[in-house]
Write a protein that holds these residues in place. Sequence first.
Motif, PDB file in Angstrom:
ATOM      1  N   TYR A 192      -8.733   2.475  -6.812  1.00 24.03           N
ATOM      2  CA  TYR A 192      -8.942   1.063  -7.172  1.00 24.03           C
ATOM      3  C   TYR A 192      -7.788   0.431  -7.955  1.00 24.03           C
ATOM      4  O   TYR A 192      -7.392  -0.700  -7.678  1.00 24.03           O
ATOM      5  CB  TYR A 192     -10.229   0.924  -7.987  1.00 24.03           C
ATOM      6  CG  TYR A 192     -11.483   1.339  -7.252  1.00 24.03           C
ATOM      7  CD1 TYR A 192     -11.783   0.845  -5.981  1.00 24.03           C
ATOM      8  CD2 TYR A 192     -12.392   2.225  -7.829  1.00 24.03           C
ATOM      9  CE1 TYR A 192     -12.941   1.219  -5.318  1.00 24.03           C
ATOM     10  CE2 TYR A 192     -13.559   2.600  -7.175  1.00 24.03           C
ATOM     11  CZ  TYR A 192     -13.837   2.101  -5.917  1.00 24.03           C
ATOM     12  OH  TYR A 192     -14.983   2.468  -5.269  1.00 24.03           O
ATOM     13  N   SER A 193      -7.254   1.141  -8.955  1.00 21.95           N
ATOM     14  CA  SER A 193      -6.221   0.488  -9.775  1.00 21.95           C
ATOM     15  C   SER A 193      -4.962   0.241  -8.940  1.00 21.95           C
ATOM     16  O   SER A 193      -4.254  -0.742  -9.138  1.00 21.95           O
ATOM     17  CB  SER A 193      -5.908   1.322 -11.014  1.00 21.95           C
ATOM     18  OG  SER A 193      -5.484   2.615 -10.642  1.00 21.95           O
ATOM     19  N   ARG A 194      -4.696   1.124  -7.978  1.00 18.99           N
ATOM     20  CA  ARG A 194      -3.534   0.923  -7.111  1.00 18.99           C
ATOM     21  C   ARG A 194      -3.783  -0.200  -6.095  1.00 18.99           C
ATOM     22  O   ARG A 194      -2.866  -0.937  -5.741  1.00 18.99           O
ATOM     23  CB  ARG A 194      -3.171   2.233  -6.402  1.00 18.99           C
ATOM     24  CG  ARG A 194      -2.584   3.241  -7.370  1.00 18.99           C
ATOM     25  CD  ARG A 194      -2.404   4.602  -6.765  1.00 18.99           C
ATOM     26  NE  ARG A 194      -2.054   5.540  -7.828  1.00 18.99           N
ATOM     27  CZ  ARG A 194      -0.889   6.202  -7.901  1.00 18.99           C
ATOM     28  NH1 ARG A 194       0.023   6.049  -6.975  1.00 18.99           N
ATOM     29  NH2 ARG A 194      -0.644   7.009  -8.894  1.00 18.99           N
ATOM     30  N   ILE A 195      -5.027  -0.313  -5.633  1.00 24.47           N
ATOM     31  CA  ILE A 195      -5.352  -1.410  -4.722  1.00 24.47           C
ATOM     32  C   ILE A 195      -5.106  -2.749  -5.428  1.00 24.47           C
ATOM     33  O   ILE A 195      -4.504  -3.668  -4.866  1.00 24.47           O
ATOM     34  CB  ILE A 195      -6.825  -1.301  -4.259  1.00 24.47           C
ATOM     35  CG1 ILE A 195      -6.975  -0.155  -3.251  1.00 24.47           C
ATOM     36  CG2 ILE A 195      -7.325  -2.627  -3.664  1.00 24.47           C
ATOM     37  CD1 ILE A 195      -8.411   0.135  -2.821  1.00 24.47           C
ATOM     38  N   ARG A 196      -5.538  -2.818  -6.679  1.00 28.54           N
ATOM     39  CA  ARG A 196      -5.350  -4.055  -7.444  1.00 28.54           C
ATOM     40  C   ARG A 196      -3.862  -4.394  -7.545  1.00 28.54           C
ATOM     41  O   ARG A 196      -3.447  -5.524  -7.267  1.00 28.54           O
ATOM     42  CB  ARG A 196      -5.954  -3.865  -8.839  1.00 28.54           C
ATOM     43  CG  ARG A 196      -6.718  -5.052  -9.353  1.00 28.54           C
ATOM     44  CD  ARG A 196      -7.264  -4.768 -10.741  1.00 28.54           C
ATOM     45  NE  ARG A 196      -8.655  -4.316 -10.735  1.00 28.54           N
ATOM     46  CZ  ARG A 196      -9.153  -3.369 -11.549  1.00 28.54           C
ATOM     47  NH1 ARG A 196      -8.356  -2.764 -12.420  1.00 28.54           N
ATOM     48  NH2 ARG A 196     -10.410  -3.045 -11.498  1.00 28.54           N
TER      49      ARG A 196
ATOM     50  N   TRP B 140       0.848  -1.214   0.000  1.00 29.69           N
ATOM     51  CA  TRP B 140       0.000   0.000   0.000  1.00 29.69           C
ATOM     52  C   TRP B 140       0.879   1.257   0.000  1.00 29.69           C
ATOM     53  O   TRP B 140       0.612   2.221  -0.701  1.00 29.69           O
ATOM     54  CB  TRP B 140      -0.899  -0.005   1.238  1.00 29.69           C
ATOM     55  CG  TRP B 140      -2.375  -0.153   1.013  1.00 29.69           C
ATOM     56  CD1 TRP B 140      -3.333   0.750   1.373  1.00 29.69           C
ATOM     57  CD2 TRP B 140      -3.092  -1.262   0.434  1.00 29.69           C
ATOM     58  NE1 TRP B 140      -4.590   0.268   1.036  1.00 29.69           N
ATOM     59  CE2 TRP B 140      -4.467  -0.953   0.467  1.00 29.69           C
ATOM     60  CE3 TRP B 140      -2.684  -2.486  -0.130  1.00 29.69           C
ATOM     61  CZ2 TRP B 140      -5.454  -1.814  -0.025  1.00 29.69           C
ATOM     62  CZ3 TRP B 140      -3.656  -3.343  -0.614  1.00 29.69           C
ATOM     63  CH2 TRP B 140      -5.021  -3.011  -0.569  1.00 29.69           C
TER      64      TRP B 140
ATOM     65  N   THR C 290      -2.406   3.362   6.765  1.00 28.50           N
ATOM     66  CA  THR C 290      -2.546   1.915   6.623  1.00 28.50           C
ATOM     67  C   THR C 290      -2.586   1.206   7.973  1.00 28.50           C
ATOM     68  O   THR C 290      -2.597  -0.026   8.029  1.00 28.50           O
ATOM     69  CB  THR C 290      -1.383   1.311   5.797  1.00 28.50           C
ATOM     70  OG1 THR C 290      -0.158   1.591   6.474  1.00 28.50           O
ATOM     71  CG2 THR C 290      -1.338   1.886   4.400  1.00 28.50           C
TER      72      THR C 290
ATOM     73  N   TYR D 188       2.987   1.592  -3.371  1.00 27.58           N
ATOM     74  CA  TYR D 188       2.197   2.083  -4.498  1.00 27.58           C
ATOM     75  C   TYR D 188       1.435   3.367  -4.173  1.00 27.58           C
ATOM     76  O   TYR D 188       0.633   3.820  -4.991  1.00 27.58           O
ATOM     77  CB  TYR D 188       1.236   0.988  -4.998  1.00 27.58           C
ATOM     78  CG  TYR D 188       1.943  -0.102  -5.755  1.00 27.58           C
ATOM     79  CD1 TYR D 188       2.428   0.136  -7.043  1.00 27.58           C
ATOM     80  CD2 TYR D 188       2.167  -1.346  -5.190  1.00 27.58           C
ATOM     81  CE1 TYR D 188       3.098  -0.848  -7.741  1.00 27.58           C
ATOM     82  CE2 TYR D 188       2.832  -2.343  -5.873  1.00 27.58           C
ATOM     83  CZ  TYR D 188       3.304  -2.090  -7.150  1.00 27.58           C
ATOM     84  OH  TYR D 188       3.975  -3.067  -7.837  1.00 27.58           O
TER      85      TYR D 188
ATOM     86  N   ILE E 128     -14.622  -1.238  -7.572  1.00 27.31           N
ATOM     87  CA  ILE E 128     -13.360  -1.698  -8.176  1.00 27.31           C
ATOM     88  C   ILE E 128     -13.606  -2.553  -9.427  1.00 27.31           C
ATOM     89  O   ILE E 128     -12.864  -2.474 -10.398  1.00 27.31           O
ATOM     90  CB  ILE E 128     -12.488  -2.459  -7.132  1.00 27.31           C
ATOM     91  CG1 ILE E 128     -11.052  -2.629  -7.635  1.00 27.31           C
ATOM     92  CG2 ILE E 128     -13.123  -3.802  -6.751  1.00 27.31           C
ATOM     93  CD1 ILE E 128     -10.077  -3.131  -6.583  1.00 27.31           C
TER      94      ILE E 128
ATOM     95  N   ASP F 189       3.995  11.313  -8.714  1.00 25.78           N
ATOM     96  CA  ASP F 189       3.103  10.174  -8.530  1.00 25.78           C
ATOM     97  C   ASP F 189       1.776  10.615  -7.900  1.00 25.78           C
ATOM     98  O   ASP F 189       0.734  10.016  -8.166  1.00 25.78           O
ATOM     99  CB  ASP F 189       3.760   9.092  -7.666  1.00 25.78           C
ATOM    100  CG  ASP F 189       2.966   7.801  -7.709  1.00 25.78           C
ATOM    101  OD1 ASP F 189       2.674   7.323  -8.830  1.00 25.78           O
ATOM    102  OD2 ASP F 189       2.609   7.282  -6.631  1.00 25.78           O
TER     103      ASP F 189
ATOM    104  N   SER G 195     -14.012  -0.339 -12.427  1.00 23.56           N
ATOM    105  CA  SER G 195     -13.000   0.699 -12.601  1.00 23.56           C
ATOM    106  C   SER G 195     -12.121   0.385 -13.805  1.00 23.56           C
ATOM    107  O   SER G 195     -11.540  -0.686 -13.902  1.00 23.56           O
ATOM    108  CB  SER G 195     -12.161   0.769 -11.322  1.00 23.56           C
ATOM    109  OG  SER G 195     -11.240   1.808 -11.403  1.00 23.56           O
ATOM    110  N   PRO G 196     -12.015   1.309 -14.766  1.00 20.38           N
ATOM    111  CA  PRO G 196     -11.236   1.020 -15.973  1.00 20.38           C
ATOM    112  C   PRO G 196      -9.737   1.089 -15.721  1.00 20.38           C
ATOM    113  O   PRO G 196      -9.292   1.618 -14.703  1.00 20.38           O
ATOM    114  CB  PRO G 196     -11.649   2.153 -16.921  1.00 20.38           C
ATOM    115  CG  PRO G 196     -11.987   3.294 -16.023  1.00 20.38           C
ATOM    116  CD  PRO G 196     -12.577   2.669 -14.777  1.00 20.38           C
TER     117      PRO G 196
ATOM    118  N   GLU H 108      -6.131   9.865 -11.699  1.00 20.94           N
ATOM    119  CA  GLU H 108      -6.919   8.628 -11.541  1.00 20.94           C
ATOM    120  C   GLU H 108      -8.173   8.919 -10.719  1.00 20.94           C
ATOM    121  O   GLU H 108      -9.275   8.482 -11.041  1.00 20.94           O
ATOM    122  CB  GLU H 108      -6.069   7.555 -10.844  1.00 20.94           C
ATOM    123  CG  GLU H 108      -4.875   7.096 -11.670  1.00 20.94           C
ATOM    124  CD  GLU H 108      -3.823   6.317 -10.863  1.00 20.94           C
ATOM    125  OE1 GLU H 108      -2.870   5.833 -11.466  1.00 20.94           O
ATOM    126  OE2 GLU H 108      -3.961   6.214  -9.619  1.00 20.94           O
TER     127      GLU H 108
END
Lengths: 190, 741
Positions: free
Chosen positions: A137-141, A89, B213, A92, B688, B646, B691-692, B653
Amino acid sequence: MITFMFNGERQQLDVAADMPLLWAIRDHLKVNGTKFGCGKGLCGACTVHLDGAPTRSCVLPVAAVAGRAVTTIEGAEHDPVMTALRRAWIEYGVPQCGYCQSGQLMSAAALLNGNSRPSDEDIDSAMSGNICRCGTYSRIRKAIHRAAATLASPGDTAGIEQYAGAGFGNFVELKAVAVAPAGAREEGQS
Amino acid sequence: MNTVVTSRRGFLKVGAAAGGGLLLGLSSGCSVSGSQTYKTGKPVADDTAQLNAWLHVTPANELVFYLDKSEMGQGVTTGLPVLVAEELEVDPAQLQLRMAPVDDIYKNTAFGMQLTGGSTSISSSWELLQKMGAAARQLLLAAAAFEWQVEVAELRASDGLIHHDASGRSAPYGEFAAIASGLPVPEVVKLKDKKDHKLIGKYNHRLDAEVKTTGRAQFGVDTEVPGAAVACVVRCPQFGGRVEGFTDTRARQVAGLVDVFAISTGVAVVADGYWPARKAADLLEVDWNLADAVRIGSDDMMAEARRLGRESGKTAREEGEPERALAGAATVVEAEYELPYLAHATMEPMNCTAAVTAESCDIWAPTQLQGLVPGIASAITGLAKDRVRVHTTFLGGGFGRRAALDFVVEAVEISKHLQRPVKVIWSREDDMQHDFYRPLAYHRLRGAIGEGGRPLAWQQRIVSPSIEGQTTAVMGTAFFPHWVPDGLRDGILGSARYLQEALTVSRGAVEGADDMPYAIDNLAIEYKQFNPGVPIGYWRSVGHSHTAFAVESFIDELAHAAGADPFAYRRTLLAQAPRHRGVLELAADKAGWGRAAAGRYQGIAVHRSFGSYVAQVAEVSVAPGGKLHIHRVVCALDCGRVVTPDIVVAQMESGIVFGISAALYGAIDIDQGAVSQSNFHDYPVLRINESPQIEVYIVDSDEAPGGVGEPATPPVAAALTNAVYAATGQRLRQLPVKLKA
């Protein structure tokens, strides 16, 4: 009186039996990592582990956990799977506002506990109950795949160690300050 | 601090000369101080040495950075420390972060008040925080030179240490902080060149990732004040309704109940925890006075907007003779676009904790607008503004919702009534049904196409409520002294609102349309105000959230009517708009424009907002039956200078997912003055599995920094519906989208 295991320790609570587990944890045990998002089990921010299974604590009456084991993000902190997930986590840069991330991590940990190398479809299926309004979401994946790879070959920590323990604990300062009795406290005099 | 002052006094004579000598040599530096001291009127902690308002040093040698912007996910807890650390010569992770109090020094230079919004955190802090880092470093060097009795030129600052290479000595900054804090802020500092930057444009960690986290990050709802009660507020479902009376017999039977009483927004139900407060609130019976309540629904409101769209409005921009060009054109294209009210739906529902006593008021709030909190709290409590202390927490999402202060007002009113600390927590239903919504918007467009398909005229009429008018009335309270009677205050604010709505074009309604970039000779952008009585506010990208959809849909319609490729058509019309064209070409190139895989279709859109330029290509497929699948969004961004690349990517995003949620699902419907939606089952947002894949490309630029929190949201709806048109021939002019089978 309801007795259950909470983050590895026996807890007894004298609260209304219909109180959702979430509010027993937050208002009575004063452990706040588990978040309130919708109160209807729709967003996943309140996800905890009940005997290891991901569970929405905002709709589960506390009476239902009697004699069972509840684990929150705090209780999972040193779990190897959670450690790998947290590192991924951070690597990324997953969290944005961060409010949903306790729930995301608890759902992800439950996924990896049952499936050590999940596919994208497995991830979508396990994580679709957790809403993130910041769109992480894309980072979680990616981070779940990364954590799975790290757990499969523990030596593979390239790119991770540099992030760990580098003074990232500064934000404890942001916690609320207790208020002294009326008029007793004066800030900012030098 | 007295002992330090003594030695500092002796030093000041020497130090001023040493500082002056240091600074006189800099001819190409930029001005720092002028008449500004760059210090807070009241240091937050009394044991720290203040180098300037942002940088303090504790006796334990900790470098403290006071963050004057709210962290709501956009990354200010990293971006702003990087700006100051670049010049201070420290690792940003060495800085202890604390939230700044409310102080004039922290006013956002873009707005003249302390707030986080408008995607301005980096642009408004960019030069200032680099200067503050550089000035602090110079003070520390001057102090070290005095302490060690050497020339400043012999010293070097790096990694939080001052080194004297000739003698091999080195010591941490903190050892010189007390002396340095007594020196005058340098008149002039020289900032590094871009090529010398070690952090800006390169730093890719996220400093708040670790604490987010572990569950330890403290959001507003996590505030724990000893002895605090928890309050729920029952508000009238109809906008404009007031409490006539209530029956609390059943509510008071709930164990743990503390009190039930009316406040300005409804009825407060206070208990010893959230659950009893919620249970009691559900048992409360309220008699609402609906005399001034909104009675109509959003369908009626949109019908009224359509009707008003037939009348001419106030001119926002006019060039050439659009009516004449339209009358003489061979091809005229007409279209109407309609967008609904939208809720913010931050993950953390609204909440605030307040502790009001006879002498003081403490407020812990996840707020984007701490600058107006003392004024509001002063108006409610009668305490002077300097008796109000604001503690900003992490925000569980903001998106503009937390630029309103309704939840702060509630906490202060309830705590004042009970004279004990109170945490107000909204349910998700409260949050969705009592938002300040993105206003509904109706756009009527007419375009004329001439020889070779070139557009000759563009006429756009926008009908939408005025956010500025409402803001004047709602937020103006904070500016009045607490002794002004409520009636007088409300009268003045009401008049101000009327004048604003009657005389001005709402920027929040036309932005993104009246600066439309396409080269068209005859152009008219008009604004028609109307006020259906629904609370409205700033929603991620504000007016751009609807103007970009109308403009980027209609230019696509003109391209198709002209028989041209939508990318090439835009590109030609952007010949004089190089930054628009730059991102358009980059997005098309990276997406492989015109070369989508079989069964997939592309749509493109480009838009400037908040000083940044964004182009997006959406790639979709539509299954038989009308099921839409978004496979990929390619995003090109020119935001000028980048601080943390980043995080910029993450904001693209984020803005894209936010915009897709609105385009696919977002609708707040009003029925007889009340919101129909209540939770995520009937106000769905992207998950999710939907999500594209998102790809982001950033233009390397030396322009001044623009914003990144909002600019990715505006173009995505049009990119998406333009792709659906390519796939199906269906032109979707209403959001959220509804595809025919």
